[in-house]
Enzyme design. Structure first.
Site, PDB file in Angstrom:
ATOM      1  N   LYS A 160      76.019   3.815  69.662  1.00  0.00           N
ATOM      2  CA  LYS A 160      75.610   5.198  69.845  1.00  0.00           C
ATOM      3  C   LYS A 160      76.257   6.070  68.782  1.00  0.00           C
ATOM      4  CE  LYS A 160      73.334   4.687  73.802  1.00  0.00           C
ATOM      5  NZ  LYS A 160      71.912   5.050  73.999  1.00  0.00           N
ATOM      6  N   ASP A 187      71.689   3.840  67.593  1.00  0.00           N
ATOM      7  CA  ASP A 187      70.913   4.699  68.488  1.00  0.00           C
ATOM      8  C   ASP A 187      71.425   6.122  68.359  1.00  0.00           C
ATOM      9  OD1 ASP A 187      69.377   5.861  70.410  1.00  0.00           O
ATOM     10  OD2 ASP A 187      70.113   4.653  72.083  1.00  0.00           O
ATOM     11  N   GLU A 213      67.251   3.599  66.475  1.00  0.00           N
ATOM     12  CA  GLU A 213      66.506   4.072  67.638  1.00  0.00           C
ATOM     13  C   GLU A 213      66.504   5.596  67.715  1.00  0.00           C
ATOM     14  OE1 GLU A 213      66.526   3.366  72.499  1.00  0.00           O
ATOM     15  OE2 GLU A 213      67.723   2.099  71.175  1.00  0.00           O
ATOM     16  N   ASP A 238      62.039   5.786  71.339  1.00  0.00           N
ATOM     17  CA  ASP A 238      62.471   5.695  72.731  1.00  0.00           C
ATOM     18  C   ASP A 238      62.025   6.929  73.504  1.00  0.00           C
ATOM     19  OD1 ASP A 238      63.692   5.332  75.170  1.00  0.00           O
ATOM     20  OD2 ASP A 238      65.740   5.499  74.439  1.00  0.00           O
ATOM     21  N   LYS A 262      61.019   1.788  78.998  1.00  0.00           N
ATOM     22  CA  LYS A 262      61.967   1.894  80.104  1.00  0.00           C
ATOM     23  C   LYS A 262      61.176   2.262  81.350  1.00  0.00           C
ATOM     24  CE  LYS A 262      65.893   3.415  77.275  1.00  0.00           C
ATOM     25  NZ  LYS A 262      66.785   4.551  76.931  1.00  0.00           N
ATOM     26  N   ASP A 315      67.869  -4.254  76.121  1.00  0.00           N
ATOM     27  CA  ASP A 315      68.994  -3.336  76.325  1.00  0.00           C
ATOM     28  C   ASP A 315      69.171  -3.172  77.828  1.00  0.00           C
ATOM     29  OD1 ASP A 315      70.929  -1.346  76.132  1.00  0.00           O
ATOM     30  OD2 ASP A 315      69.458   0.257  75.869  1.00  0.00           O
ATOM     31  N   ASP A 317      72.235  -3.835  79.752  1.00  0.00           N
ATOM     32  CA  ASP A 317      73.648  -4.107  80.027  1.00  0.00           C
ATOM     33  C   ASP A 317      74.252  -3.208  81.098  1.00  0.00           C
ATOM     34  OD1 ASP A 317      73.482  -1.851  78.447  1.00  0.00           O
ATOM     35  OD2 ASP A 317      75.223  -2.323  77.211  1.00  0.00           O
TER      36      ASP A 317
END
Length: 349
Positions: A160, A187, A213, A238, A262, A315, A317
């Protein structure tokens, strides 16, 4: 088989470390847990995290949406395709609330068929390699977290980054210097404009970055396309892709190389299937992503990811970032590999 009742509760779990992005900071998971009940006594489970910075929903609005307009629209309906249409027409937006109900319905349908959800969706069992998220922080902390993650067995890191151009380049350089074999994904969570995105992309390309991203604001389709055309690194959309219509625009205009699906953005599996099929048709690879979610909704994402071979980035986690959940589930983690125990439905009990 009709939907007759529901129960709402909450899943809570303290995070091992604060989760920090350009958009938000989270110290603990507190998500909505739904139990959806049929007249045949089959219970389906769903989960939704409050992610106001992205979906506009807090935990109270999710609960109100499910208990009000959504359940009012589906109560007494048979669990078939028409129920998903009613779910999505019940109210605008509120995609996490819809996703919570959607996955509970799919859990019911696959339990009725005595199949794991991935098989109900046409997929096969396998193992997925998730990335590990490295939260936005000061550079020494981020580097330490990256090295620790790699030593714990994670070969893919999603790093990030924030508004700072020099800081973004420097942490990338240091991670590559210390971890020459790791796969790095950056990201930005909408932190940059198109000009800054291209400057950073050109500076970090020599470090072998797999993808960047969402470099620009979610609604900046022009800027996203400009970055994608000129970037030496593939761009993953995203926050710019919530709906099927968003995906059509992004892919038809070639405004991104890849898209991140997502369930909390799409409103669940029913719409995600359409977006994944479109991406496959357009030749665009897909990431199966997640918000900061616990084992119920991550289970749904894992099952969905196993249903489509064009989904090749993961992704997922969230459960690894929190202390162990009390919810019985079928997820199995072996370092960065996620697989499922034998189960029916979502495998949540």
């Amino acid at each position: 088989m009709k939907i007759i009742d529901f129960k709402l509760s909450r899943i809570t779990a303290e995070l091992k470390k604060p989760f920090i992005t350009n958009l938000r900071r989270v110290d603990a998971i507190e998500d909505v847990l739904l139990t959806l009940i049929t007249d045949e006594g089959i219970a389906g489970y769903g989960e939704a995290p409050p992610t106001a910075a992205i979906t506009g929903e807090d935990i109270e609005s999710i609960e109100r949406s499910i208990g009000g307009a959504i359940f009012g629209a589906i109560r007494g309906m048979d669990a078939d395709e028409r129920i998903f249409e009613a779910l999505h027409e019940a109210l605008p937006k509120n995609t996490s609330a819809k996703a919570c109900v959607d996955m509970a319905i799919y859990d019911i349908l696959s339990k009725k068929g005595q199949k794991p959800l991935y098989e109900y969706l046409g997929g096969e069992a396998g193992a997925l390699n998730t990335n590990l998220t490295i939260s936005l922080n000061d550079i020494p902390t981020m580097l330490s977290d990256a090295v620790s993650g790699y030593e714990d067995g994670f070969s893919i890191l999603k790093v990030k980054v924030g508004e700072g151009e020099e800081e973004s380049v420097e942490i990338t350089r240091l991670i590559r210097e210390h971890l020459p074999d790791v796969i790095i994904r950056l990201d930005a969570n909408q932190a940059w404009d198109s000009a800054k995105s291209l400057r950073i992309a050109n500076k970090v390309a020599k470090y072998g970055i797999e993808l960047i991203e969402q470099p620009v604001k979610a609604d900046d389709f022009v800027g996203l396309k400009e970055v994608t055309i000129h970037s030496p690194i593939p761009i993953l959309a995203d926050e710019s892709v919530f709906s099927y219509e968003d995906a059509v625009r992004i892919l038809d205009e070639r405004a991104a190389n890849y898209i991140n699906i997502k369930l909390m953005k799409t409103g669940g599996i029913y719409e995600a299937v359409k977006i994944a099929a479109l991406a496959k048709e357009r030749g665009a690879k897909v990431m199966m992503g997640s918000m900061l979610e616990s084992v119920v909704s991550v289970s749904a994402a894992v099952h969905f990811a196993m249903s489509d071979t064009n989904i090749c980035f993961y992704d997922l986690d969230g459960p690894l970032l929190a202390k162990p959940s009390s919810v019985t589930n079928s997820l199995m983690f072996d370092k960065d590999k996620i697989s499922l125990k034998e189960c029916i439905g979502l495998g949540v009990y």
